[in-house]
Design a protein around this motif. Structure first.
Motif, PDB file in Angstrom:
ATOM      1  N   GLN A  12     -51.452  -0.868  28.446  1.00  9.25           N
ATOM      2  CA  GLN A  12     -50.048  -1.013  27.326  1.00  9.25           C
ATOM      3  C   GLN A  12     -49.700  -2.242  27.262  1.00  9.25           C
ATOM      4  OE1 GLN A  12     -48.276   2.249  26.373  1.00  9.25           O
ATOM      5  NE2 GLN A  12     -47.406   1.851  24.708  1.00  9.25           N
ATOM      6  N   GLY A  13     -49.518  -3.216  26.932  1.00  9.72           N
ATOM      7  CA  GLY A  13     -48.296  -3.922  26.880  1.00  9.72           C
ATOM      8  C   GLY A  13     -46.863  -3.678  26.882  1.00  9.72           C
ATOM      9  N   ILE A  14     -46.179  -5.022  26.657  1.00  4.91           N
ATOM     10  CA  ILE A  14     -44.427  -4.715  26.540  1.00  4.91           C
ATOM     11  C   ILE A  14     -43.930  -4.400  24.969  1.00  4.91           C
ATOM     12  CG2 ILE A  14     -42.085  -4.724  26.811  1.00  4.91           C
ATOM     13  CD1 ILE A  14     -43.232  -6.015  29.681  1.00  4.91           C
ATOM     14  N   SER A  15     -43.424  -3.376  24.024  1.00  3.34           N
ATOM     15  CA  SER A  15     -43.538  -3.565  22.713  1.00  3.34           C
ATOM     16  C   SER A  15     -42.976  -4.477  22.274  1.00  3.34           C
ATOM     17  CB  SER A  15     -43.294  -2.382  22.135  1.00  3.34           C
ATOM     18  OG  SER A  15     -41.675  -2.030  22.722  1.00  3.34           O
ATOM     19  N   ALA A  16     -42.714  -5.160  20.916  1.00  5.43           N
ATOM     20  CA  ALA A  16     -41.860  -6.577  20.319  1.00  5.43           C
ATOM     21  C   ALA A  16     -40.203  -5.553  20.216  1.00  5.43           C
ATOM     22  CB  ALA A  16     -41.934  -6.438  19.130  1.00  5.43           C
ATOM     23  N   GLU A  21     -34.800  -5.718  23.466  1.00  8.70           N
ATOM     24  CA  GLU A  21     -33.813  -6.024  24.602  1.00  8.70           C
ATOM     25  C   GLU A  21     -33.948  -6.319  25.230  1.00  8.70           C
ATOM     26  OE1 GLU A  21     -33.548  -1.233  24.350  1.00  8.70           O
ATOM     27  OE2 GLU A  21     -35.321  -0.900  22.669  1.00  8.70           O
ATOM     28  N   VAL A  22     -34.995  -7.116  25.741  1.00  8.75           N
ATOM     29  CA  VAL A  22     -34.532  -7.057  27.246  1.00  8.75           C
ATOM     30  C   VAL A  22     -34.151  -8.243  27.547  1.00  8.75           C
ATOM     31  CG1 VAL A  22     -35.542  -8.196  28.995  1.00  8.75           C
ATOM     32  CG2 VAL A  22     -36.416  -5.710  28.410  1.00  8.75           C
ATOM     33  N   LEU A  23     -34.133  -9.738  26.072  1.00  7.74           N
ATOM     34  CA  LEU A  23     -33.547 -10.567  25.840  1.00  7.74           C
ATOM     35  C   LEU A  23     -32.402 -10.726  25.520  1.00  7.74           C
ATOM     36  CD1 LEU A  23     -36.888 -12.288  24.332  1.00  7.74           C
ATOM     37  CD2 LEU A  23     -35.807 -13.079  26.281  1.00  7.74           C
ATOM     38  N   ASP A  24     -32.284  -9.949  24.596  1.00  6.58           N
ATOM     39  CA  ASP A  24     -30.375  -9.178  24.705  1.00  6.58           C
ATOM     40  C   ASP A  24     -29.928  -9.414  25.394  1.00  6.58           C
ATOM     41  OD1 ASP A  24     -28.605  -9.474  22.345  1.00  6.58           O
ATOM     42  OD2 ASP A  24     -29.285  -7.352  21.808  1.00  6.58           O
ATOM     43  N   ARG A  25     -30.168  -8.185  25.858  1.00 10.38           N
ATOM     44  CA  ARG A  25     -28.830  -8.547  27.267  1.00 10.38           C
ATOM     45  C   ARG A  25     -29.362  -8.730  28.422  1.00 10.38           C
ATOM     46  NH1 ARG A  25     -32.769  -3.936  31.164  1.00 10.38           N
ATOM     47  NH2 ARG A  25     -33.503  -5.840  31.428  1.00 10.38           N
ATOM     48  N   ILE A  52     -41.164 -12.001  29.603  1.00  7.23           N
ATOM     49  CA  ILE A  52     -40.465 -10.728  30.457  1.00  7.23           C
ATOM     50  C   ILE A  52     -41.429 -10.685  31.899  1.00  7.23           C
ATOM     51  CG2 ILE A  52     -39.836  -8.192  29.761  1.00  7.23           C
ATOM     52  CD1 ILE A  52     -38.846 -10.208  28.316  1.00  7.23           C
ATOM     53  N   GLY A  53     -40.492 -10.197  32.743  1.00 13.65           N
ATOM     54  CA  GLY A  53     -41.361  -9.958  34.102  1.00 13.65           C
ATOM     55  C   GLY A  53     -40.565  -8.982  34.401  1.00 13.65           C
ATOM     56  N   HIS A  54     -40.968  -8.073  35.786  1.00 12.87           N
ATOM     57  CA  HIS A  54     -40.153  -6.203  36.542  1.00 12.87           C
ATOM     58  C   HIS A  54     -40.187  -6.616  37.935  1.00 12.87           C
ATOM     59  CE1 HIS A  54     -44.624  -5.630  33.908  1.00 12.87           C
ATOM     60  NE2 HIS A  54     -43.595  -4.441  33.590  1.00 12.87           N
ATOM     61  N   ILE A  55     -38.911  -6.436  37.544  1.00 10.74           N
ATOM     62  CA  ILE A  55     -38.213  -6.446  39.190  1.00 10.74           C
ATOM     63  C   ILE A  55     -38.313  -5.190  39.906  1.00 10.74           C
ATOM     64  CG2 ILE A  55     -36.039  -5.343  40.383  1.00 10.74           C
ATOM     65  CD1 ILE A  55     -34.579  -5.676  37.656  1.00 10.74           C
ATOM     66  N   LYS A  56     -39.378  -3.893  39.850  1.00  6.06           N
ATOM     67  CA  LYS A  56     -40.349  -3.814  41.037  1.00  6.06           C
ATOM     68  C   LYS A  56     -42.315  -3.994  39.816  1.00  6.06           C
ATOM     69  CE  LYS A  56     -41.088   0.602  43.155  1.00  6.06           C
ATOM     70  NZ  LYS A  56     -41.429   2.027  43.051  1.00  6.06           N
ATOM     71  N   GLU A  65     -39.984  -0.317  31.278  1.00  6.70           N
ATOM     72  CA  GLU A  65     -38.854   0.443  31.315  1.00  6.70           C
ATOM     73  C   GLU A  65     -37.345  -0.369  31.330  1.00  6.70           C
ATOM     74  OE1 GLU A  65     -38.700   3.750  33.868  1.00  6.70           O
ATOM     75  OE2 GLU A  65     -40.100   4.818  32.235  1.00  6.70           O
ATOM     76  N   LEU A  66     -36.984  -0.677  30.717  1.00 12.20           N
ATOM     77  CA  LEU A  66     -36.138  -1.679  30.275  1.00 12.20           C
ATOM     78  C   LEU A  66     -34.882  -1.662  31.578  1.00 12.20           C
ATOM     79  CD1 LEU A  66     -34.383  -3.127  28.606  1.00 12.20           C
ATOM     80  CD2 LEU A  66     -32.619  -1.353  27.655  1.00 12.20           C
TER      81      LEU A  66
END
Length: 118
Positions: A12-16, A21-25, A52-56, A65-66
């Motif tokens: 499952q990918g990252i939802s739109a 939310e990530v881009l805005d933040r 969108i990349g993962h920190i961990k 998750e955000l």
């Protein structure tokens, strides 16, 4: 008899919504190098595209998750797999700016003015 086909598990990918939310933040800014969409990437000479990349990383147990996601340009995202550190703290960033020369400090100031003028 043909060999059995293994069950295919689609990840499952990252939802739109979460991506937005990530881009805005993150202010539509790469969290590693500071480039924004439309800037020219000095490494590739191409316009910046954000991912969108993962920190961990997910392979290390990170989740979609955000708090575990950040905006990264193509160059940083491709080079970051499983090796990037946590996002630097505000105090660390300020210490780096204070250590820089006056010309570099002015360049940071101008960049921040441009980024946050609306």
């Amino acid at each position: 008899m043909p060999p059995e086909k293994p069950d295919v598990a689609f990840v499952q990918g990252i939802s739109a919504k979460l991506r937005a939310e990530v881009l805005d933040r993150n202010g539509f800014t790469c969290q590693m190098c500071g480039l924004t969409p439309g800037d020219i990437d000095p490494t590739t000479g191409r316009k910046v595209c954000l991912h969108i990349g993962h920190i961990k990383d997910k392979s290390l147990g990170g989740k979609n998750e955000l708090p575990n996601l950040r905006a990264l340009c193509s160059t940083c995202n491709q080079g970051a797999k499983n090796i990037t550190a946590e996002k630097p703290t505000e105090i660390w960033l300020l210490s780096q700016i204070r250590r820089a020369g006056q010309d570099e400090q002015q360049a940071v100031f101008k960049w921040l003015q441009k980024k946050f003028s609306a």
